[in-house]
Design an enzyme around this catalytic site. Structure first.
Site, short mmCIF file in Angstrom:
data_model
loop_
_atom_site.label_atom_id
_atom_site.label_comp_id
_atom_site.label_asym_id
_atom_site.label_seq_id
_atom_site.Cartn_x
_atom_site.Cartn_y
_atom_site.Cartn_z
N VAL A 172 0.84 -1.20 0.00
CA VAL A 172 0.00 0.00 0.00
C VAL A 172 0.87 1.25 0.00
CG1 VAL A 172 -1.79 1.29 1.23
CG2 VAL A 172 -1.89 -1.21 1.14
N ASP A 173 1.93 1.25 0.80
CA ASP A 173 2.88 2.37 0.79
C ASP A 173 3.48 2.56 -0.59
OD1 ASP A 173 2.70 3.34 3.37
OD2 ASP A 173 4.29 2.07 4.15
#
Length: 400
Positions: A172-173
């Site tokens: 997600v980062d």
């Protein structure tokens, strides 16, 4: 490493106020494409990831080294007015400012929307938060692992009869950083016409929902879906991993023609005419039967032998490599995906290089990931015109 900077963003200045992964990845991508990136870090310890190890090399964590090349580092205590004054000077000289502070932090220091409109109207601002600036969770911090859980991503990873599983990297980062880079470039393009910058918002939460792609669409369309299929695919069969005689391999059959070719290679051309196997829809309905038959066939020979035959027939497949094997693959070398850069404490440092290739304005690795505050004096002198006495006073007062 290349010292030349012929990148597409060679005339762009980026102020990177971020730490950990999403923001630093975004700023690094802009740096790869030629931008001059100034990374501002707190004097006490710097970016959190500098301490995230082992492994370490030359006192630097491998984690930090992964996302901070092509940057200059300066330390600055933003909690004090003197630090905020210096930040204001840096912002006014920047094209892009990226932050991932808690919601409202920049405004608390005086850098409100009104301030930007009056003092730095051409600056493109990118704010990366956990949940965005509105909604019941807006004030909460964002952590990749938690967002994988809350967004539904974790619920679709893992074996069908096992627990939810996270991805092997902070996906997600990483994706948020990539999306942020995209959005910033769009805002820069808009500036050509308007002459003004704008604020761009990214959140880990919204990025994670965006990453659900076809799985989210399945749920929105049918009200069902979103289960776990292990290494399999919810809508395509066979599309999973199998054990050959000596190693694991991946098979990705995308259409009925490919399945017929696969069946022939495996010695079962009759599968292509079997109503349970002939179409993808039928194969999805008989997933366990199809996958079981293919697993039994593949177990009779080695992975390399099967891969050679399947690839020759045009069937998508591949060996399941370790990370070390993937980095050593001849294709990795051919695409120049491993860059070597001279680091002040590590020496020769190998990094995964830029994945984007430009024909006219090449991306490049020009600078190693910086040591903490390595360029503080240089930036204050060159960018803000401070002399040695002024810089010494700032250091004495713990502003830098």
């Amino acid at each position: 490493m290349s010292d030349a900077n012929n990148g597409a963003l060679a005339d762009i200045r980026v102020l990177d106020l971020t730490r950990v992964l999403a923001g630093p990845t975004c700023a690094m991508m802009l740096g790869d494409m030629g931008a001059d990136v100034i990374k501002v870090e707190p004097p006490s310890g710097g970016d959190d990831t500098r301490g995230w190890g082992p492994p370490f090399a030359g006192g630097e964590s491998a984690y930090f080294l992964a996302a901070n090349r092509n940057k200059r580092s300066m330390t600055l205590n933003l909690a004090v007015p003197a630090g905020q004054k210096l930040l204001a000077g840096l912002i006014k000289k920047a094209d892009i400012v990226i932050d991932n502070f808690k919601l409202g932090t920049l405004a608390k220091w005086g850098f409100t929307d009104a301030w930007f409109d009056a003092e730095a109207p051409r600056v493109v601002r990118c704010s990366i938060t956990g949940y965005g600036s509105t909604g019941p969770k807006a004030a909460l911090p964002g952590y990749d692992f938690v967002l994988q859980a809350e967004s539904g991503l974790m619920s679709i990873c893992g074996e069908p009869d096992g627990p939810p599983t996270k991805y092997g990297v902070a996906i997600v980062d990483v994706c948020t950083g990539m999306l942020a880079c995209n959005a910033i470039l769009a805002a820069l393009n808009a500036r050509h016409g308007s002459g003004r910058g704008q604020k761009v918002e990214l959140s880990l939460y919204e990025s994670a929902l965006h990453m659900l792609v076809n799985v989210a669409s399945n749920v929105l369309v049918s009200g069902r879906g979103g289960g776990r299929f292990g290494n399999g695919h919810p809508s395509i069969v066979p599309y999973t991993t199998f054990a050959a005689k000596d190693a694991m391999m991946a098979l990705a059959i995308g259409n009925d023609t490919q399945f017929a070719k696969c069946a022939a290679v495996l010695g079962h051309p009759e599968w292509a005419g079997d109503p349970r196997f002939a179409t993808n829809r039928a194969r999805v309905e008989h997933r366990h039967l199809v996958d079981g038959a293919i697993a039994q066939a593949l177990a009779a020979d080695t992975a390399d032998n099967w891969l050679a035959k399947l690839k020759a027939a045009g069937v998508p497949c591949g060996r399941i490599n370790s990370v070390a094997e993937a980095l050593a693959d001849p294709q990795t070398q051919a695409r120049e995906m491993i860059a070597t850069v001279e680091h002040p404490t590590v020496g020769d440092l190998k990094l995964v290089g830029p994945p984007y290739k430009f024909s006219g304005t090449p991306a490049s690795v020009r600078r190693p990931p910086p040591t903490l505050g390595e360029h503080t004096d240089e930036i204050l002198r060159q960018e803000l015109g401070l002399d040695a006495a002024a810089i010494a006073a700032l250091r004495r007062d713990k502003v830098i």
